[in-house]
Design a protein around this motif. Structure first.
Motif, PDB file in Angstrom:
ATOM      1  N   VAL A 130       6.648   9.740   0.383  1.00 17.43           N
ATOM      2  CA  VAL A 130       5.866   8.575  -0.007  1.00 17.43           C
ATOM      3  C   VAL A 130       6.180   7.459   0.988  1.00 17.43           C
ATOM      4  O   VAL A 130       7.337   7.090   1.160  1.00 17.43           O
ATOM      5  CB  VAL A 130       6.207   8.107  -1.435  1.00 17.43           C
ATOM      6  CG1 VAL A 130       5.396   6.871  -1.804  1.00 17.43           C
ATOM      7  CG2 VAL A 130       5.958   9.222  -2.437  1.00 17.43           C
ATOM      8  N   ARG A 131       5.141   6.937   1.624  1.00 22.24           N
ATOM      9  CA  ARG A 131       5.319   5.836   2.570  1.00 22.24           C
ATOM     10  C   ARG A 131       4.743   4.565   1.965  1.00 22.24           C
ATOM     11  O   ARG A 131       3.603   4.546   1.515  1.00 22.24           O
ATOM     12  CB  ARG A 131       4.640   6.153   3.908  1.00 22.24           C
ATOM     13  CG  ARG A 131       5.276   7.335   4.628  1.00 22.24           C
ATOM     14  CD  ARG A 131       4.898   7.374   6.082  1.00 22.24           C
ATOM     15  NE  ARG A 131       5.607   8.431   6.776  1.00 22.24           N
ATOM     16  CZ  ARG A 131       5.658   8.578   8.093  1.00 22.24           C
ATOM     17  NH1 ARG A 131       5.030   7.691   8.870  1.00 22.24           N
ATOM     18  NH2 ARG A 131       6.319   9.567   8.650  1.00 22.24           N
ATOM     19  N   MET A 176      10.829  11.345  -1.586  1.00 18.66           N
ATOM     20  CA  MET A 176      11.452  10.809  -0.376  1.00 18.66           C
ATOM     21  C   MET A 176      10.621   9.608   0.063  1.00 18.66           C
ATOM     22  O   MET A 176       9.484   9.762   0.531  1.00 18.66           O
ATOM     23  CB  MET A 176      11.504  11.859   0.732  1.00 18.66           C
ATOM     24  CG  MET A 176      12.225  11.368   1.985  1.00 18.66           C
ATOM     25  SD  MET A 176      12.426  12.648   3.244  1.00 18.66           S
ATOM     26  CE  MET A 176      10.740  12.859   3.767  1.00 18.66           C
ATOM     27  N   VAL A 177      11.182   8.424  -0.108  1.00 14.97           N
ATOM     28  CA  VAL A 177      10.435   7.198   0.116  1.00 14.97           C
ATOM     29  C   VAL A 177      10.810   6.593   1.465  1.00 14.97           C
ATOM     30  O   VAL A 177      11.997   6.448   1.780  1.00 14.97           O
ATOM     31  CB  VAL A 177      10.692   6.180  -1.013  1.00 14.97           C
ATOM     32  CG1 VAL A 177       9.864   4.912  -0.781  1.00 14.97           C
ATOM     33  CG2 VAL A 177      10.358   6.787  -2.359  1.00 14.97           C
ATOM     34  N   ILE A 178       9.802   6.246   2.239  1.00 12.37           N
ATOM     35  CA  ILE A 178      10.002   5.567   3.515  1.00 12.37           C
ATOM     36  C   ILE A 178       9.226   4.255   3.457  1.00 12.37           C
ATOM     37  O   ILE A 178       7.998   4.259   3.319  1.00 12.37           O
ATOM     38  CB  ILE A 178       9.513   6.422   4.696  1.00 12.37           C
ATOM     39  CG1 ILE A 178      10.314   7.734   4.760  1.00 12.37           C
ATOM     40  CG2 ILE A 178       9.633   5.654   6.004  1.00 12.37           C
ATOM     41  CD1 ILE A 178       9.831   8.683   5.841  1.00 12.37           C
ATOM     42  N   VAL A 179       9.931   3.141   3.557  1.00 11.77           N
ATOM     43  CA  VAL A 179       9.305   1.825   3.544  1.00 11.77           C
ATOM     44  C   VAL A 179       9.164   1.348   4.984  1.00 11.77           C
ATOM     45  O   VAL A 179      10.115   1.444   5.775  1.00 11.77           O
ATOM     46  CB  VAL A 179      10.134   0.826   2.719  1.00 11.77           C
ATOM     47  CG1 VAL A 179       9.498  -0.556   2.763  1.00 11.77           C
ATOM     48  CG2 VAL A 179      10.267   1.309   1.278  1.00 11.77           C
ATOM     49  N   GLU A 232      -1.348   3.311   9.244  1.00 11.39           N
ATOM     50  CA  GLU A 232      -0.156   2.480   9.126  1.00 11.39           C
ATOM     51  C   GLU A 232      -0.298   1.196   9.939  1.00 11.39           C
ATOM     52  O   GLU A 232       0.686   0.579  10.334  1.00 11.39           O
ATOM     53  CB  GLU A 232       1.090   3.259   9.548  1.00 11.39           C
ATOM     54  CG  GLU A 232       1.393   4.421   8.605  1.00 11.39           C
ATOM     55  CD  GLU A 232       2.705   5.101   8.889  1.00 11.39           C
ATOM     56  OE1 GLU A 232       3.377   4.730   9.876  1.00 11.39           O
ATOM     57  OE2 GLU A 232       3.071   6.026   8.137  1.00 11.39           O
ATOM     58  N   GLN A 233      -1.541   0.781  10.162  1.00 15.16           N
ATOM     59  CA  GLN A 233      -1.833  -0.441  10.892  1.00 15.16           C
ATOM     60  C   GLN A 233      -2.441  -1.473   9.949  1.00 15.16           C
ATOM     61  O   GLN A 233      -2.898  -1.149   8.856  1.00 15.16           O
ATOM     62  CB  GLN A 233      -2.805  -0.162  12.044  1.00 15.16           C
ATOM     63  CG  GLN A 233      -2.251   0.746  13.123  1.00 15.16           C
ATOM     64  CD  GLN A 233      -3.255   0.988  14.229  1.00 15.16           C
ATOM     65  OE1 GLN A 233      -4.461   1.036  13.996  1.00 15.16           O
ATOM     66  NE2 GLN A 233      -2.762   1.156  15.452  1.00 15.16           N
ATOM     67  N   LEU A 234      -2.446  -2.723  10.406  1.00 13.11           N
ATOM     68  CA  LEU A 234      -3.018  -3.807   9.616  1.00 13.11           C
ATOM     69  C   LEU A 234      -3.630  -4.827  10.562  1.00 13.11           C
ATOM     70  O   LEU A 234      -2.978  -5.262  11.516  1.00 13.11           O
ATOM     71  CB  LEU A 234      -1.949  -4.470   8.754  1.00 13.11           C
ATOM     72  CG  LEU A 234      -2.450  -5.456   7.698  1.00 13.11           C
ATOM     73  CD1 LEU A 234      -3.186  -4.722   6.580  1.00 13.11           C
ATOM     74  CD2 LEU A 234      -1.291  -6.244   7.102  1.00 13.11           C
ATOM     75  N   TRP A 244       0.855  -1.189   0.000  1.00 13.45           N
ATOM     76  CA  TRP A 244       0.000   0.000   0.000  1.00 13.45           C
ATOM     77  C   TRP A 244       0.889   1.236   0.000  1.00 13.45           C
ATOM     78  O   TRP A 244       2.027   1.210   0.475  1.00 13.45           O
ATOM     79  CB  TRP A 244      -0.893   0.035   1.232  1.00 13.45           C
ATOM     80  CG  TRP A 244      -1.775  -1.163   1.372  1.00 13.45           C
ATOM     81  CD1 TRP A 244      -3.037  -1.320   0.893  1.00 13.45           C
ATOM     82  CD2 TRP A 244      -1.453  -2.390   2.048  1.00 13.45           C
ATOM     83  NE1 TRP A 244      -3.533  -2.555   1.213  1.00 13.45           N
ATOM     84  CE2 TRP A 244      -2.587  -3.239   1.923  1.00 13.45           C
ATOM     85  CE3 TRP A 244      -0.335  -2.851   2.737  1.00 13.45           C
ATOM     86  CZ2 TRP A 244      -2.617  -4.506   2.471  1.00 13.45           C
ATOM     87  CZ3 TRP A 244      -0.366  -4.115   3.272  1.00 13.45           C
ATOM     88  CH2 TRP A 244      -1.487  -4.932   3.148  1.00 13.45           C
ATOM     89  N   VAL A 245       0.345   2.331  -0.529  1.00 16.04           N
ATOM     90  CA  VAL A 245       1.099   3.582  -0.627  1.00 16.04           C
ATOM     91  C   VAL A 245       0.324   4.693   0.070  1.00 16.04           C
ATOM     92  O   VAL A 245      -0.901   4.809  -0.085  1.00 16.04           O
ATOM     93  CB  VAL A 245       1.350   3.964  -2.096  1.00 16.04           C
ATOM     94  CG1 VAL A 245       1.959   5.354  -2.188  1.00 16.04           C
ATOM     95  CG2 VAL A 245       2.270   2.960  -2.752  1.00 16.04           C
ATOM     96  N   ARG A 246       1.036   5.478   0.833  1.00 16.54           N
ATOM     97  CA  ARG A 246       0.467   6.652   1.497  1.00 16.54           C
ATOM     98  C   ARG A 246       1.329   7.854   1.151  1.00 16.54           C
ATOM     99  O   ARG A 246       2.540   7.844   1.397  1.00 16.54           O
ATOM    100  CB  ARG A 246       0.420   6.430   3.009  1.00 16.54           C
ATOM    101  CG  ARG A 246      -0.214   7.570   3.787  1.00 16.54           C
ATOM    102  CD  ARG A 246      -0.093   7.307   5.271  1.00 16.54           C
ATOM    103  NE  ARG A 246      -0.651   8.383   6.059  1.00 16.54           N
ATOM    104  CZ  ARG A 246      -0.289   8.669   7.307  1.00 16.54           C
ATOM    105  NH1 ARG A 246       0.648   7.931   7.897  1.00 16.54           N
ATOM    106  NH2 ARG A 246      -0.837   9.665   7.959  1.00 16.54           N
ATOM    107  N   VAL A 247       0.726   8.865   0.560  1.00 19.98           N
ATOM    108  CA  VAL A 247       1.453  10.060   0.137  1.00 19.98           C
ATOM    109  C   VAL A 247       1.244  11.164   1.157  1.00 19.98           C
ATOM    110  O   VAL A 247       0.102  11.487   1.514  1.00 19.98           O
ATOM    111  CB  VAL A 247       0.981  10.528  -1.255  1.00 19.98           C
ATOM    112  CG1 VAL A 247       1.730  11.784  -1.676  1.00 19.98           C
ATOM    113  CG2 VAL A 247       1.184   9.426  -2.285  1.00 19.98           C
TER     114      VAL A 247
END
Length: 344
Positions: free
Chosen positions: A214-215, A250-253, A333-335, A205-208
């Motif tokens: 970009v997370r 700026m990507v944060i995984v 950011e939870q699942l 999943w992507v969160r901007v």
């Protein structure tokens, strides 16, 4: 065969190809067998001509035409903490064994530092998720190394990256996404596609976060019971996306934060008392499948879907759902993951 026999009889007046001991019946059988093979081959071509039904090597050809390759099986890798006398050398190729007999090899020689500790890079000797190990897992050298303690532990990032060979369904899903969502050099779906290129990654999943952050969150459902990746897996995906991302992003995984969901079911009524264990197992399987299917960051787990999953389990006749009693909120950011189930 019946059709061939009828054709022979029609063209040879007085002949009867249906008699048991008859050369004409043999000819009919041979013709029918040959035609069966030909039509079977044509049927196989018809199945493989489009990627939605193709399998194996043919599906790989469809995918390769679009620039996709089947993800190979990969070994787990990472670092292991060792202790011993300062200056002692851990040679490359030294073997370490986990309690369940999973074996690892030291990739490059390393020294024990002045504080009596050191770190060595290791890789599993077998491919697949079985080599993955959580931080702190104990491993032992199979042969003594001078000046080095025989017991070591997996480093803080864990041993990750071990994955099985990608299945046809997974490759087909990525191919479908590539066709229906063409690459756009940094669109949200591009980050999902890049994450899914890493062996073992099953969902992303992507969160901007404006202006340019970009997370990316992802899971490895076939590698870990709850699908939550280890820090080493996060580092692997981060490194892969760094080679793909636009220079301005700026990507944060990250790994999703798991939210265990516990269930309470009252007054379960199966077809018979003897069926209770099987019905309970079926309910658990349906709930896990529902969480896997519906679970996503930022999307609540719907209580109506929970009740539906229990109701469609094989052998279930009636039940009273007690928990959850309402939709389960899930943060961005939870699942949700399966916590456990209590039978009342």
């Amino acid at each position: 065969m019946r059709q061939a026999e009828a054709e022979i009889n029609a063209r040879l007046p007085g002949a009867d190809s249906r008699l048991r001991w008859n050369n004409l019946s043999v000819i009919a059988a041979v013709l029918a067998g040959g035609l069966h093979e030909v039509y079977g081959y044509l049927d196989g071509i018809a199945e493989a001509v489009l990627p939605d039904r193709a399998t194996g090597d043919v599906l790989e050809r469809h995918a390769a035409w679009r620039g996709l390759l089947r993800k190979p099986a990969t070994p787990a890798a990472g670092s292991v903490r060792v202790t011993g006398q300062p200056g002692a050398v851990i040679p490359a190729g030294a073997r370490l064994l986990r309690g369940d007999q999973a074996e690892y090899a030291v990739e490059a020689s390393a020294l024990i530092g002045a504080d009596g500790t050191g770190s060595v890079a290791v890789e599993a000797l077998t491919l697949g998720a079985a080599g993955n190990a959580a931080p702190g897992t104990e491993v032992r050298f199979t042969s003594g190394v001078a000046g080095v303690a025989s017991v070591a532990s997996v480093g803080p990032l864990g041993l990750g990256g071990g994955a099985e060979l990608e299945t046809d369904e997974s490759l087909r899903a990525r191919l479908r996404a590539r066709v229906q969502l063409a690459p756009h050099g940094g669109a949200a779906h591009d980050y999902i596609a890049w994450a899914l290129e890493v062996p073992g990654v099953t969902r992303a999943w992507v969160r901007v976060i404006p202006p340019c952050q970009v997370r990316v969150l992802f899971t490895m459902d076939d590698s870990y019971p709850d699908g939550i990746p280890l820090p080493q897996d996060v580092a692997n995906v981060q490194a892969h996306i760094e080679t793909r991302r636009p220079v301005t992003a700026m990507v944060i995984v990250k790994a999703p934060n798991p939210v265990p969901v516990d269930f309470i079911v009252q007054s379960l009524v199966p077809e018979s008392n003897a069926a209770i264990p099987d019905v309970r197992a079926a309910i658990i399987a349906e709930l896990k499948d529902m969480i896997l299917r519906d679970g996503a960051p930022g999307s609540p787990l719907l209580v109506s879907h929970v009740r539906e999953a229990i109701s469609i389990a094989a052998g279930e006749w009636d039940h009273v759902p007690l928990s959850p009693a309402a939709n389960v909120p899930i943060g961005p950011e939870q699942l949700p993951v399966f916590g456990g189930i209590t039978w009342v």
